[in-house]
Write an enzyme that holds these catalytic residues in place. Sequence first.
Site, PDB file in Angstrom:
ATOM      1  N   CYS A   1     -14.102  -2.904  16.344  1.00  0.00           N
ATOM      2  CA  CYS A   1     -12.926  -3.668  16.792  1.00  0.00           C
ATOM      3  C   CYS A   1     -12.581  -3.436  18.258  1.00  0.00           C
ATOM      4  O   CYS A   1     -11.889  -4.248  18.867  1.00  0.00           O
ATOM      5  CB  CYS A   1     -11.728  -3.363  15.902  1.00  0.00           C
ATOM      6  SG  CYS A   1     -12.029  -3.782  14.187  1.00  0.00           S
TER       7      CYS A   1
ATOM      8  N   HIS B   1      -5.461  -5.935  19.694  1.00  0.00           N
ATOM      9  CA  HIS B   1      -6.357  -6.192  18.566  1.00  0.00           C
ATOM     10  C   HIS B   1      -5.481  -6.538  17.364  1.00  0.00           C
ATOM     11  O   HIS B   1      -4.509  -5.844  17.060  1.00  0.00           O
ATOM     12  CB  HIS B   1      -7.193  -4.941  18.281  1.00  0.00           C
ATOM     13  CG  HIS B   1      -7.969  -5.046  17.009  1.00  0.00           C
ATOM     14  ND1 HIS B   1      -8.719  -6.141  16.709  1.00  0.00           N
ATOM     15  CD2 HIS B   1      -8.087  -4.205  15.956  1.00  0.00           C
ATOM     16  CE1 HIS B   1      -9.281  -5.970  15.514  1.00  0.00           C
ATOM     17  NE2 HIS B   1      -8.908  -4.806  15.042  1.00  0.00           N
TER      18      HIS B   1
ATOM     19  N   ASN C   1      -7.959 -10.277  10.878  1.00  0.00           N
ATOM     20  CA  ASN C   1      -8.630  -9.330  11.769  1.00  0.00           C
ATOM     21  C   ASN C   1     -10.055  -9.835  12.023  1.00  0.00           C
ATOM     22  O   ASN C   1     -10.883  -9.838  11.121  1.00  0.00           O
ATOM     23  CB  ASN C   1      -8.649  -7.954  11.098  1.00  0.00           C
ATOM     24  CG  ASN C   1      -9.311  -6.883  11.953  1.00  0.00           C
ATOM     25  OD1 ASN C   1     -10.000  -7.177  12.920  1.00  0.00           O
ATOM     26  ND2 ASN C   1      -9.104  -5.635  11.571  1.00  0.00           N
TER      27      ASN C   1
HETATM   28  O1  UT7 Z   1      -9.533  -3.243  12.670  1.00  0.00           O
HETATM   29  C1  UT7 Z   1      -9.721  -1.883  12.495  1.00  0.00           C
HETATM   30  C2  UT7 Z   1      -8.478  -1.214  12.253  1.00  0.00           C
HETATM   31  N1  UT7 Z   1      -8.025  -1.446  10.895  1.00  0.00           N
HETATM   32  C3  UT7 Z   1      -6.766  -1.322  10.642  1.00  0.00           C
HETATM   33  O2  UT7 Z   1      -6.021  -1.106  11.569  1.00  0.00           O
HETATM   34  C4  UT7 Z   1      -6.269  -1.390   9.215  1.00  0.00           C
HETATM   35  C5  UT7 Z   1      -5.197  -0.388   9.059  1.00  0.00           C
HETATM   36  N2  UT7 Z   1      -4.608  -0.331   7.753  1.00  0.00           N
HETATM   37  C6  UT7 Z   1      -3.803  -1.293   7.245  1.00  0.00           C
HETATM   38  O3  UT7 Z   1      -3.589  -2.302   7.872  1.00  0.00           O
HETATM   39  C7  UT7 Z   1      -3.109  -1.020   5.940  1.00  0.00           C
HETATM   40  O4  UT7 Z   1      -3.293   0.319   5.577  1.00  0.00           O
HETATM   41  C8  UT7 Z   1      -3.602  -1.930   4.781  1.00  0.00           C
HETATM   42  C9  UT7 Z   1      -3.106  -3.346   5.014  1.00  0.00           C
HETATM   43  C10 UT7 Z   1      -5.116  -1.906   4.725  1.00  0.00           C
HETATM   44  C11 UT7 Z   1      -3.027  -1.457   3.455  1.00  0.00           C
HETATM   45  O5  UT7 Z   1      -1.626  -1.360   3.481  1.00  0.00           O
HETATM   46  P1  UT7 Z   1      -0.893  -0.072   2.877  1.00  0.00           P
HETATM   47  O6  UT7 Z   1       0.543  -0.327   2.990  1.00  0.00           O
HETATM   48  O7  UT7 Z   1      -1.459   1.125   3.608  1.00  0.00           O
HETATM   49  O8  UT7 Z   1      -1.307  -0.123   1.357  1.00  0.00           O
HETATM   50  P2  UT7 Z   1      -2.180   0.896   0.489  1.00  0.00           P
HETATM   51  O9  UT7 Z   1      -3.616   0.832   0.890  1.00  0.00           O
HETATM   52  O10 UT7 Z   1      -1.530   2.230   0.524  1.00  0.00           O
HETATM   53  O11 UT7 Z   1      -2.019   0.253  -0.945  1.00  0.00           O
HETATM   54  C12 UT7 Z   1      -0.752   0.129  -1.590  1.00  0.00           C
HETATM   55  C13 UT7 Z   1      -0.927  -0.533  -2.925  1.00  0.00           C
HETATM   56  C14 UT7 Z   1      -2.007   0.106  -3.792  1.00  0.00           C
HETATM   57  O12 UT7 Z   1      -1.549   0.100  -5.118  1.00  0.00           O
HETATM   58  P3  UT7 Z   1      -0.963   1.443  -5.813  1.00  0.00           P
HETATM   59  O13 UT7 Z   1      -2.104   2.433  -5.723  1.00  0.00           O
HETATM   60  O14 UT7 Z   1       0.205   1.815  -4.980  1.00  0.00           O
HETATM   61  O15 UT7 Z   1      -0.653   0.980  -7.189  1.00  0.00           O
HETATM   62  C15 UT7 Z   1      -3.186  -0.826  -3.645  1.00  0.00           C
HETATM   63  O16 UT7 Z   1      -4.035  -0.805  -4.779  1.00  0.00           O
HETATM   64  O17 UT7 Z   1      -1.335  -1.907  -2.749  1.00  0.00           O
HETATM   65  C16 UT7 Z   1      -2.504  -2.165  -3.536  1.00  0.00           C
HETATM   66  N3  UT7 Z   1      -3.320  -3.149  -2.846  1.00  0.00           N
HETATM   67  C17 UT7 Z   1      -3.173  -4.481  -3.030  1.00  0.00           C
HETATM   68  N4  UT7 Z   1      -2.359  -5.205  -3.809  1.00  0.00           N
HETATM   69  C18 UT7 Z   1      -2.462  -6.537  -3.756  1.00  0.00           C
HETATM   70  C19 UT7 Z   1      -4.289  -2.943  -1.917  1.00  0.00           C
HETATM   71  N5  UT7 Z   1      -4.780  -4.106  -1.503  1.00  0.00           N
HETATM   72  C20 UT7 Z   1      -4.113  -5.076  -2.176  1.00  0.00           C
HETATM   73  C21 UT7 Z   1      -4.173  -6.477  -2.163  1.00  0.00           C
HETATM   74  N6  UT7 Z   1      -3.336  -7.164  -2.957  1.00  0.00           N
HETATM   75  N7  UT7 Z   1      -5.026  -7.168  -1.363  1.00  0.00           N
END
Ligand code: UT7
Length: 319
Positions: A114, A246, A276
Amino acid sequence: MTMRSAILGTGSALPARRVSNDELAETVDTSDEWIVERTGIRFRHIAGEDETTASLGTAAAQKALDDAGLDAGEIDLIVLATSTPDQTFPASATIIQTNLGIDDCVAFDVQAVCSGFLYALSVADNMIRGGSARKAIVIGSETFSRILDWEDRGTCVLFGDGAGAVVLGAEESERGILSSKLHADGRHNQLLYVDGGPSTTGTVGKLRMKGREVFRHAVVNLASVLHEALDEAGLATADIDWIVPHQANRRILDATAKKLGLPADKVVITVDQHANTSAASVPLALDTAIRDGRIKRGDVLALEAMGGGFTWGASIVRY
Ligand code: UT7
């Protein structure tokens, strides 16, 4: 006056197919509400069979050349930032070169995921200021849809395909790239990587990410590298007209602006429309904001990105 790399033109290209969150939710266990709330993403473009990193990169580069009013024959350097090349080798930059009708120039790919566009911009700027190139095209182009695990809802909803390009020209000028700062820390390989490669599995592999941990590092690294780049340019945060970041997650963009003490309305946001697009996202956002009139000639821009590696970087540019 100082010799600088001025931005003479910009361009971008998106695949024809635009996919909404609702459409994704038909095949992936997710919802529009979750994606919008956690990321700000509403749409992404997905490449069709006839659309590739090189074809999208060519379209963006041609638009940037038209915008600059230059003929392709005047270009002596092409640097393409991509992690999703058409072939393992040769560099997709050479495919773009041929598509543009350029018989001889320097052309190569840069791979910093990225942050790739920031790396590519810095390499091209150094070659221009060092005298080995006078006019360059710097492109970010990606087809991440091809390396996504479409059964992993934690990653497949986050990415999209696209390309952006800038034409740089050597100028004795106040405008152009004022400073660039780059970093890499390979210890974080396993937080964001692809589980395949020519020398290990002999396959392309799929993207894997521990999103929450990447998020945590992103805000800290981005704020700090922006301060470094501003210091090098002899400018302060108050001098920034636009942050062109980004586009990974709306929450990262808001948190970075807040950490810098800048109002949210100085941040160019396209993540809602493009998701992204990895190395393409900064030049795609730049071209979008120039063409819709947000960014004007003379504005001070802070470009920044962070991604797999980890790699991260920032450039301060007077447009
Ligand atoms: O380009 C390179 C750089 N990349 C980034 O900067 C990405 C950085 N990270 C992020 O943007 C965020 O961490 C994410 C968008 C990837 C995730 O958001 P989060 O608030 O950190 O969520 P999480 O991964 O902690 O997941 C929370 C919950 C989980 O459920 P439980 O375990 O709490 O029951 C996941 O299973 O959300 C669930 N979940 C989803 N639910 C519905 C994860 N993905 C999805 C989804 N739809 N697509």
